[in-house]
Design a protein around this motif. Sequence first.
Motif, PDB file in Angstrom:
ATOM      1  N   PRO A  52      50.858  37.096  30.574  1.00  0.00           N
ATOM      2  CA  PRO A  52      50.456  35.798  30.175  1.00  0.00           C
ATOM      3  C   PRO A  52      49.746  35.075  31.481  1.00  0.00           C
ATOM      4  N   THR A  53      48.771  34.053  31.088  1.00  0.00           N
ATOM      5  CA  THR A  53      48.224  33.260  32.260  1.00  0.00           C
ATOM      6  C   THR A  53      48.353  31.809  31.862  1.00  0.00           C
ATOM      7  N   GLU A  54      48.444  31.048  32.960  1.00  0.00           N
ATOM      8  CA  GLU A  54      48.461  29.622  32.574  1.00  0.00           C
ATOM      9  C   GLU A  54      47.049  29.148  31.910  1.00  0.00           C
ATOM     10  N   ARG A  55      45.937  29.880  32.190  1.00  0.00           N
ATOM     11  CA  ARG A  55      44.745  29.237  31.820  1.00  0.00           C
ATOM     12  C   ARG A  55      44.060  30.793  31.518  1.00  0.00           C
ATOM     13  N   ILE A  56      43.065  30.641  30.612  1.00  0.00           N
ATOM     14  CA  ILE A  56      42.170  32.081  30.621  1.00  0.00           C
ATOM     15  C   ILE A  56      41.059  32.186  31.413  1.00  0.00           C
ATOM     16  N   PRO A  57      41.106  33.254  32.280  1.00  0.00           N
ATOM     17  CA  PRO A  57      40.180  33.369  33.466  1.00  0.00           C
ATOM     18  C   PRO A  57      38.617  33.397  32.736  1.00  0.00           C
ATOM     19  N   VAL A  58      37.671  33.321  33.412  1.00  0.00           N
ATOM     20  CA  VAL A  58      36.195  33.303  32.853  1.00  0.00           C
ATOM     21  C   VAL A  58      35.436  34.017  33.698  1.00  0.00           C
ATOM     22  N   GLY A  59      34.575  35.065  33.368  1.00  0.00           N
ATOM     23  CA  GLY A  59      33.860  35.920  34.200  1.00  0.00           C
ATOM     24  C   GLY A  59      32.270  35.870  33.745  1.00  0.00           C
ATOM     25  N   GLU A 117      28.672  27.175  44.261  1.00  0.00           N
ATOM     26  CA  GLU A 117      28.508  26.109  43.284  1.00  0.00           C
ATOM     27  C   GLU A 117      29.512  25.987  42.076  1.00  0.00           C
ATOM     28  N   PHE A 118      29.972  27.198  41.509  1.00  0.00           N
ATOM     29  CA  PHE A 118      30.615  27.470  40.339  1.00  0.00           C
ATOM     30  C   PHE A 118      32.135  27.676  40.722  1.00  0.00           C
ATOM     31  N   LYS A 119      32.604  28.370  41.909  1.00  0.00           N
ATOM     32  CA  LYS A 119      33.860  28.783  42.292  1.00  0.00           C
ATOM     33  C   LYS A 119      34.344  29.544  41.204  1.00  0.00           C
ATOM     34  N   PRO A 120      33.896  30.653  41.017  1.00  0.00           N
ATOM     35  CA  PRO A 120      34.338  31.820  39.947  1.00  0.00           C
ATOM     36  C   PRO A 120      35.610  32.165  40.265  1.00  0.00           C
ATOM     37  N   ASP A 121      36.315  32.455  38.870  1.00  0.00           N
ATOM     38  CA  ASP A 121      37.532  33.182  38.877  1.00  0.00           C
ATOM     39  C   ASP A 121      37.644  34.481  39.575  1.00  0.00           C
ATOM     40  N   PHE A 122      36.648  35.220  39.482  1.00  0.00           N
ATOM     41  CA  PHE A 122      36.435  36.496  40.274  1.00  0.00           C
ATOM     42  C   PHE A 122      34.708  36.941  40.306  1.00  0.00           C
ATOM     43  N   VAL A 123      34.316  37.804  41.111  1.00  0.00           N
ATOM     44  CA  VAL A 123      32.941  37.825  41.376  1.00  0.00           C
ATOM     45  C   VAL A 123      32.582  39.463  40.900  1.00  0.00           C
ATOM     46  N   LYS A 124      31.663  39.607  40.182  1.00  0.00           N
ATOM     47  CA  LYS A 124      31.104  41.110  39.915  1.00  0.00           C
ATOM     48  C   LYS A 124      29.881  40.968  41.048  1.00  0.00           C
TER      49      LYS A 124
END
Length: 329
Positions: A16-23, A56-63
């Motif tokens: 479970p996560t406190e919010r859903i990550p986006v990628g 600029e976006f500060k992503p949750d993870f980076v491909k």
Amino acid sequence: MPNKKQLVLDALNNKPTERIPVGFWFHYTKNEMLPVSENPEMRKENLDGHKKFVQEFKPDFVKLMSDGYFFEPKTAKFLSNVKSAKELYELKPVSKDDSWITEQVSLVKELTSSFGNEVLTFYNIFAPATAFKWSVEGADKKLAQFIKEDKYAVLYALSVIAKNTQAVAEAVISEGKADGIYLSVQTIQDAFVGPDLYAEIISPSELSVLNAAIGAGGINILHVCGYEGARNNLSLFKNYPANAVNFASVVEGVSLAEAKKIFGGKTIIGGFANTTDGILFSGTKEEIQAETKQILKDSGRTGIILGADCTIPRNTDLQHLEWIREAAE
């Protein structure tokens, strides 16, 4: 709230996560298919593009995008001249200190040094069969023809390409400090290569790359590519060793919840079309956020990362991605 690394790790491990990550990710060069060896300016474009996106976006993870390094040039040149399957036995792997490998490692190292402390990073790698298809005129049909002529010659050639790819996977993790790889696979778009032949001839090379990444201490994200509307038999990949699967849910007409069942409960990445006529690119804030909530209502919130079918258009408004992250909270 946990840091982004822990947030994504939890999602990848079905916690479970406190919010859903986006990628989401872009190609940062004008033509990602061109080789860097012939277009050296691509390297700076790629590096600068990543850093700008992260800032600029500060992503949750980076491909980490491998623009300019999609296939090894000498191998591609050899394959482009092959006329019959038997010639494939002449293919040889490159050395581990070949510039095609070392340049990718230095690219990854520069990017992970820039933002690898903040987010997880996964390096984009194409499956051996995909590299093969891009190198041979006629693509899928030619590969199917070679399999008809001598399937063991194709198995051999893919194993050679896989050795090059394994070397990249291992090095970008152990030396470049990437957290893992993002391996792009696609079924052969020719009816002759059915599930049995795919499992016998194509899968071994793909599995070898994934296992090499695991051996180097990396995390695997599997991408089942629906590029330009290509359809895939998702069940072919259900037992591949990966923590998460990104697939073309819109192209395939398969929901994230259905995919989660197909892939035995693995974390699923996706939900949005990656085309200019899709909601992600052209929708209003209300439309994008309503779609986000509907996707999560259908899929549940555990082991889900919101993303797109594939790489999104270069001119996608970053605000649209932020609207999705906002709605996902």
